[in-house]
Design a protein around this motif. Structure first.
Motif, PDB file in Angstrom:
ATOM      1  N   PRO A  84      -0.204 -48.871  56.852  1.00 30.92           N
ATOM      2  CA  PRO A  84      -0.436 -48.914  55.405  1.00 30.92           C
ATOM      3  C   PRO A  84      -1.872 -49.292  55.058  1.00 30.92           C
ATOM      4  O   PRO A  84      -2.434 -48.782  54.080  1.00 30.92           O
ATOM      5  N   VAL A  85      -2.485 -50.131  55.892  1.00 30.69           N
ATOM      6  CA  VAL A  85      -3.866 -50.528  55.612  1.00 30.69           C
ATOM      7  C   VAL A  85      -4.808 -49.342  55.785  1.00 30.69           C
ATOM      8  O   VAL A  85      -5.687 -49.095  54.959  1.00 30.69           O
ATOM      9  N   LEU A  86      -4.594 -48.577  56.849  1.00 25.80           N
ATOM     10  CA  LEU A  86      -5.417 -47.379  57.050  1.00 25.80           C
ATOM     11  C   LEU A  86      -5.230 -46.415  55.888  1.00 25.80           C
ATOM     12  O   LEU A  86      -6.193 -45.880  55.336  1.00 25.80           O
ATOM     13  N   THR A  87      -3.974 -46.207  55.538  1.00 28.19           N
ATOM     14  CA  THR A  87      -3.686 -45.229  54.495  1.00 28.19           C
ATOM     15  C   THR A  87      -4.349 -45.648  53.185  1.00 28.19           C
ATOM     16  O   THR A  87      -4.953 -44.824  52.488  1.00 28.19           O
ATOM     17  N   ALA A  88      -4.282 -46.929  52.877  1.00 23.39           N
ATOM     18  CA  ALA A  88      -4.918 -47.422  51.655  1.00 23.39           C
ATOM     19  C   ALA A  88      -6.433 -47.267  51.745  1.00 23.39           C
ATOM     20  O   ALA A  88      -7.092 -46.833  50.785  1.00 23.39           O
ATOM     21  N   ALA A  89      -7.008 -47.589  52.891  1.00 18.00           N
ATOM     22  CA  ALA A  89      -8.462 -47.473  53.037  1.00 18.00           C
ATOM     23  C   ALA A  89      -8.890 -46.021  52.872  1.00 18.00           C
ATOM     24  O   ALA A  89      -9.905 -45.724  52.237  1.00 18.00           O
ATOM     25  N   LEU A  90      -8.102 -45.103  53.438  1.00 21.59           N
ATOM     26  CA  LEU A  90      -8.443 -43.687  53.310  1.00 21.59           C
ATOM     27  C   LEU A  90      -8.357 -43.245  51.846  1.00 21.59           C
ATOM     28  O   LEU A  90      -9.201 -42.483  51.366  1.00 21.59           O
ATOM     29  N   ALA A  91      -7.339 -43.735  51.156  1.00 20.90           N
ATOM     30  CA  ALA A  91      -7.221 -43.381  49.738  1.00 20.90           C
ATOM     31  C   ALA A  91      -8.439 -43.889  48.974  1.00 20.90           C
ATOM     32  O   ALA A  91      -9.010 -43.181  48.132  1.00 20.90           O
ATOM     33  N   ALA A  92      -8.886 -45.111  49.279  1.00 25.85           N
ATOM     34  CA  ALA A  92     -10.072 -45.656  48.610  1.00 25.85           C
ATOM     35  C   ALA A  92     -11.295 -44.806  48.923  1.00 25.85           C
ATOM     36  O   ALA A  92     -12.119 -44.521  48.046  1.00 25.85           O
ATOM     37  N   LEU A  93     -11.401 -44.359  50.164  1.00 24.12           N
ATOM     38  CA  LEU A  93     -12.543 -43.521  50.545  1.00 24.12           C
ATOM     39  C   LEU A  93     -12.502 -42.205  49.779  1.00 24.12           C
ATOM     40  O   LEU A  93     -13.524 -41.699  49.312  1.00 24.12           O
ATOM     41  N   PHE A  94     -11.294 -41.675  49.634  1.00 24.50           N
ATOM     42  CA  PHE A  94     -11.141 -40.422  48.882  1.00 24.50           C
ATOM     43  C   PHE A  94     -11.609 -40.611  47.441  1.00 24.50           C
ATOM     44  O   PHE A  94     -12.305 -39.770  46.882  1.00 24.50           O
ATOM     45  N   ILE A  95     -11.233 -41.747  46.864  1.00 25.03           N
ATOM     46  CA  ILE A  95     -11.645 -42.034  45.480  1.00 25.03           C
ATOM     47  C   ILE A  95     -13.165 -42.195  45.404  1.00 25.03           C
ATOM     48  O   ILE A  95     -13.817 -41.657  44.507  1.00 25.03           O
ATOM     49  N   ASP A  96     -13.730 -42.903  46.375  1.00 27.90           N
ATOM     50  CA  ASP A  96     -15.188 -43.040  46.426  1.00 27.90           C
ATOM     51  C   ASP A  96     -15.863 -41.674  46.436  1.00 27.90           C
ATOM     52  O   ASP A  96     -16.832 -41.438  45.709  1.00 27.90           O
ATOM     53  N   ARG A  97     -15.356 -40.794  47.280  1.00 28.28           N
ATOM     54  CA  ARG A  97     -16.012 -39.499  47.465  1.00 28.28           C
ATOM     55  C   ARG A  97     -15.879 -38.606  46.256  1.00 28.28           C
ATOM     56  O   ARG A  97     -16.817 -37.886  45.900  1.00 28.28           O
ATOM     57  N   ASN A  98     -14.693 -38.636  45.630  1.00 28.28           N
ATOM     58  CA  ASN A  98     -14.423 -37.638  44.616  1.00 28.28           C
ATOM     59  C   ASN A  98     -14.474 -38.149  43.183  1.00 28.28           C
ATOM     60  O   ASN A  98     -14.638 -37.376  42.262  1.00 28.28           O
ATOM     61  N   PHE A  99     -14.307 -39.448  42.997  1.00 29.13           N
ATOM     62  CA  PHE A  99     -14.252 -39.963  41.629  1.00 29.13           C
ATOM     63  C   PHE A  99     -15.190 -41.144  41.427  1.00 29.13           C
ATOM     64  O   PHE A  99     -15.010 -41.931  40.501  1.00 29.13           O
ATOM     65  N   GLY A 100     -16.186 -41.298  42.298  1.00 24.59           N
ATOM     66  CA  GLY A 100     -17.151 -42.373  42.110  1.00 24.59           C
ATOM     67  C   GLY A 100     -16.559 -43.770  42.123  1.00 24.59           C
ATOM     68  O   GLY A 100     -16.942 -44.632  41.335  1.00 24.59           O
ATOM     69  N   GLY A 101     -15.644 -44.008  43.027  1.00 25.43           N
ATOM     70  CA  GLY A 101     -14.969 -45.308  43.067  1.00 25.43           C
ATOM     71  C   GLY A 101     -15.876 -46.470  43.416  1.00 25.43           C
ATOM     72  O   GLY A 101     -15.789 -47.540  42.828  1.00 25.43           O
ATOM     73  N   GLY A 102     -16.762 -46.271  44.356  1.00 28.04           N
ATOM     74  CA  GLY A 102     -17.706 -47.313  44.707  1.00 28.04           C
ATOM     75  C   GLY A 102     -17.156 -48.470  45.519  1.00 28.04           C
ATOM     76  O   GLY A 102     -17.795 -49.514  45.629  1.00 28.04           O
ATOM     77  N   PHE A 103     -15.965 -48.297  46.123  1.00 26.49           N
ATOM     78  CA  PHE A 103     -15.415 -49.388  46.940  1.00 26.49           C
ATOM     79  C   PHE A 103     -16.374 -49.791  48.058  1.00 26.49           C
ATOM     80  O   PHE A 103     -16.534 -50.959  48.369  1.00 26.49           O
ATOM     81  N   PHE A 104     -16.982 -48.784  48.670  1.00 25.46           N
ATOM     82  CA  PHE A 104     -17.766 -49.060  49.872  1.00 25.46           C
ATOM     83  C   PHE A 104     -19.249 -48.789  49.667  1.00 25.46           C
ATOM     84  O   PHE A 104     -20.009 -48.722  50.625  1.00 25.46           O
ATOM     85  N   ASP A 105     -19.667 -48.622  48.406  1.00 29.35           N
ATOM     86  CA  ASP A 105     -21.043 -48.229  48.136  1.00 29.35           C
ATOM     87  C   ASP A 105     -21.833 -49.435  47.627  1.00 29.35           C
ATOM     88  O   ASP A 105     -21.590 -49.904  46.515  1.00 29.35           O
TER      89      ASP A 105
END
Ligand code: HEM
Ligand SMILES: [Cu+2]
Ligand SMILES: [Cu+2]
Lengths: 223, 542
Positions: free
Chosen positions: B215-236
């Motif tokens: 579940p942690v991986l899956t959540a991290a991947l979802a956050a990365l997807f949001i960063d890439r496509n919707f400017g989430g900025g979790f990891f930026d």
């Protein structure tokens, strides 16, 4: 490529910190060799000694446990790793320690794909590219490298220092070394950073403090 | 027998042929689908590895450019870990968990089919990145931010990588729940927890690791997807995000993951060694304890992958990482004591098990080196680590996988695998594997970084790299020997009978292959080796 399975196989470091790592590696190596020989030896012995004789259909003795033995083989490895841990923690404190009064402090910025070296307290800056890698001079003695990145994560890695440190965007990390003798040391990027990750070499030449000072003055004058 | 209720409902004639396989909800067929698909991904990821080795054989770029190389190691790593090793575990678990606990199927057969198809789809989605204009993901299987963000690695290939892995992640989580329910709800009468086959104990811990880490991986991947496509900025960092956060999340998953792909294989060899030594496992309870301890420790060590970041509490993670070696050591001594004074037979399954012992021992020992922060500061991200991880993953998982194949294919197919080709396969693989990976230790110590398609000739890496490439070709040959052996044996192999090895666990109490719903009758279960007890007329514990 000084390969030798006996003696330890790490290249000898040119910094005081690196030599601590060399020593630690050597200790690990000999303990590991002992553990390997004993364990592999027991396995090999079982394979050779207890191979079934053809036609022997009787069951061997069906023993299942021996608490004392099991406690022993839990306790001995536990003791070994505690020793190894303590040695590691002590060495870590040494290699992470800030050097007193660095003879030069270098601000290093990694970027895709090269390095920028700026000498603190001067306006001297050396920038490398994949076509023209940076070549810098440092004085022998204590050095502090303050590391950061302009884009993605990279890692500042001079194999002969042994110790490497990541450069992280938005943060400053630090690598302190004491270079013990003049010499030329190749550096690399160790953390994968995209297309030309393998083309981020740089060279650090350690020279006497006087030579270093006159190089710095020349560089300054050029600007 | 335990619960037959849901299963007996299938009275309508079952479809046959391809349709039968596609619509199946039978745990054995799903297990086989998992295994075959996993092996296909093993071969695909292996071909990528052979191409990388060919490129590295000498300095200069000969057969691919940098971008292709970067895609190759990324999809090799992702494919091997998440599309081969993890689903392979699901395959063995699907087939053998119900058999081992004496159940007719898994708890939720339809969910089981769903998990397989999610996985197969996810795998195809990951690989389909190669078909996009900018190619597949190219930042390593670890996907470090911010390199994996759209600024630095744009392109649909990366989004496909994320979506594919999210599908695989869901598949793993759902599959773990299903198998856990099977073990806890469907055991045959008499099978108490301390009479469970040791394979099942290892699976219990594995399933728990999957349930807490994926579940942690899956959540991290979802956050990365949001960063890439919707400017989430979790990891930026520019948006107040943190690239180190990604590393924490990834490795919180990533370290338990390496136990997910090794514990079941500890289970496999712990079934094989007693059978081929004709003795019970020495120290069963200690072994169970060690397995639980590994499971618990494995969630406390993740930041040993981050020593060089300078931003983790190094002594803590180092201490835990070294401690985790102790229960692993306990397992080694259990295995040795099981062989001690036994009567050992060295058919192919046992040969691969011995290969596993020696190779995993080397990988385990170098693991202690990299657990020491000062040493890790030297060898991190060099070929030393590539060597270490392949001794664990290939020397461990892959050798044990072949042990399991030679041991269980007779059960699954009704035919024995050829012994001569099996031995040839073993010796070739042992040789090729060591020639490929042993020199990498020295390359790493000499400073060769990982993830590079090229190195300067003056660095002196060419001889060992050329050697390593030769080794990889030998490994490839050994795999071809296995495939030929498999195809020949499925056509002409000797009939296996119910119990060709003199087995211990319940799968040997039924036909090969087992009938739909597995058992006509079960022997009494008075220890962890009911079939042995029945054969030798034992009626009580021990
Ligand atoms: C013929 C067998 C194999 C060969 C020749 C091989 C070769 C390699 C090489 C050369 C690399 C390093 C690439 C680089 O850093 O530039 C690598 C990375 C890797 N391999 Fe393998 N490998 C093999 C099998 C396996 C298996 C069976 C597994 C796992 C079960 C595996 C997992 C990995 C992982 C996780 C990486 C790291 C990828 C990354 O850096 O993102 N490999 N392999
Ligand atoms: Cu880099
Ligand atoms: Cu780890």
């Amino acid at each position: 490529m000084a390969t030798s399975l006996l003696g330890s196989c790490t290249p000898r470091a040119v910094t005081a910190q690196g030599r601590d790592v060399n020593t630690l590696y050597d200790i690990f190596f000999w303990i590991a060799a002992g553990v390997f020989v004993i364990t592999a030896g027991l396995i090999a012995w079982s394979i050779i000694r207890y191979r079934a004789k053809p036609g022997d259909e009787d069951l061997p003795k069906q023993f299942r446990h021996n608490l004392k033995l099991e406690i022993t083989w839990f306790a001995i490895p536990q003791a070994i790793v505690i020793v190894l841990f303590v040695l590691s923690a002590l060495t870590l404190t040494d290699v992470n320690e800030r050097v007193p009064e660095p003879a030069a402090t270098v601000n290093v910025t990694a970027y895709q794909w090269g390095w920028r070296f700026a000498y603190e307290g001067t306006d001297v800056e050396v920038v490398g590219t994949p076509q023209q890698p940076a070549e810098i001079l440092v004085p022998t003695g204590n050095l502090a490298f303050l590391l950061t990145s302009a884009d993605v994560v990279h890692a500042f890695y001079v194999p002969k220092f042994l110790i490497k440190r990541d450069t992280i965007p938005g943060r400053t990390t630090r690598l302190d070394v004491a270079v013990e003798a003049p010499g030329t040391f190749d550096g690399e990027c160790a953390e994968f950073c995209g297309l030309l990750h393998h083309r981020m070499p740089f060279t650090i030449e350690a020279v006497s403090p006087d030579q270093f000072q006159s190089w710095l003055d020349d560089m300054s004058a050029e600007i | 027998m335990a619960t037959l209720d849901h299963a007996l409902a299938h009275t309508a004639p079952r479809p046959t042929g391809v349709v039968g396989w596609i619509t199946t909800v039978d745990h054995k067929r799903i297990g086989i689908l998992y295994m075959i698909t996993a092996v296909v991904f093993f071969i695909a990821s292996g071909i990528l590895a052979l191409l990388m080795r060919a490129e590295l054989a000498q300095p200069g770029l000969q057969i691919m450019d940098e971008s292709t190389y970067n895609q190759a190691f990324t999809i090799h790593g992702t494919g091997m870990m998440l599309l081969f090793a993890t689903p392979l575990v699901a395959g063995f678990a699907n087939y053998f968990v119900p058999l081992h606990v004496g159940a007719p199927d898994v708890a939720f057969p339809r969910l089981n089919a769903l998990t397989y198809w999610l996985y197969a789809l996810g795998g195809l989605v990951v690989f389909s990145g190669f078909l996009t204009a900018s190619g597949a993901a190219s930042f390593g299987w670890t996907g470090y931010a911010p390199l994996s963000d759209s600024t630095y690695t744009p392109g649909a290939g990366v989004d496909l990588w994320i979506i594919g892995l999210i599908l695989v992640g869901f598949s793993s989580i759902l599959g773990a729940v299903n198998l856990m329910a099977t073990i806890f709800g469907m055991r045959a009468p008499g099978m108490t927890m301390f009479r469970l086959p040791i394979f099942i104990w290892n699976m219990i811990v594995t399933l728990a690791l999957i349930m807490f880490s994926f579940p942690v991986l899956t959540a991290a991947l979802a956050a990365l997807f949001i960063d890439r496509n919707f400017g989430g900025g979790f990891f930026d960092p520019a948006q107040g995000g943190d690239p180190i956060l990604w590393q924490h999340l990834f490795w919180f998953f990533g370290h338990p993951e390496v136990y997910v792909v090794i514990l079941p294989f500890f289970g496999v060899v712990t079934e094989i060694i007693p059978v081929f030594s004709r003795k019970p496992l020495f120290g069963y309870r200690g072994f169970v304890f060690a397995t639980l301890l590994i499971g618990a420790y494995s969630f406390t060590v993740w930041a040993h992958h981050m020593f060089t970041t300078g931003s983790v509490d190094n002594p803590f993670f180092s201490a835990m990482t070294m401690l985790i070696a102790v229960p692993t050591g306990v397992k080694f001594f259990s295995w040795i004591a099981t062989m001690w004074r036994g009567k050992l037979r060295f058919q192919t399954p046992m040969l691969f098990t011995m290969g596993f012992l020696f190779m995993f021992l080397i990988g385990g020992i170098t693991g202690i080196f990299v657990a020491s922060p000062p040493i890790d500061l030297a060898v991190h991200d060099t070929y030393y680590v590539v060597a270490h991880m392949h001794y664990v993953l290939f020397g461990g998982t892959v050798f044990a996988m072949f042990a399991a194949f030679y041991y269980w294919i007779p059960k699954m197919s009704g035919r024995m695998m050829g012994e001569r080709l099996g031995k040839l396969h073993f010796w070739l693989m042992l040789l090729g594997f060591n020639v490929t990976f042993f020199p990498m230790h020295q390359l790493g110590l000499d400073g060769m970084q990982r993830r590079i398609p090229d190195y300067l000739p003056e660095r002196g890496f060419d001889t060992l790299n050329a050697l390593s490439t030769v080794g990889s070709a030998i490994v490839a040959m050994s795999i071809l020997v296995f495939i030929s052996n498999f195809l020949l044996s499925m056509k002409k192999g000797a009939p296996a009978g119910d119990d060709p090895w003199g087995g211990n666990t319940l799968e040997w109490a039924t036909t090969s292959p087992p009938p739909h719903h597995n058992f006509r009758s079960l022997p009494p279960i008075v220890s962890e080796r009911p079939v042995f007890d029945a054969r030798h007329g034992v009626h009580g514990d021990g």
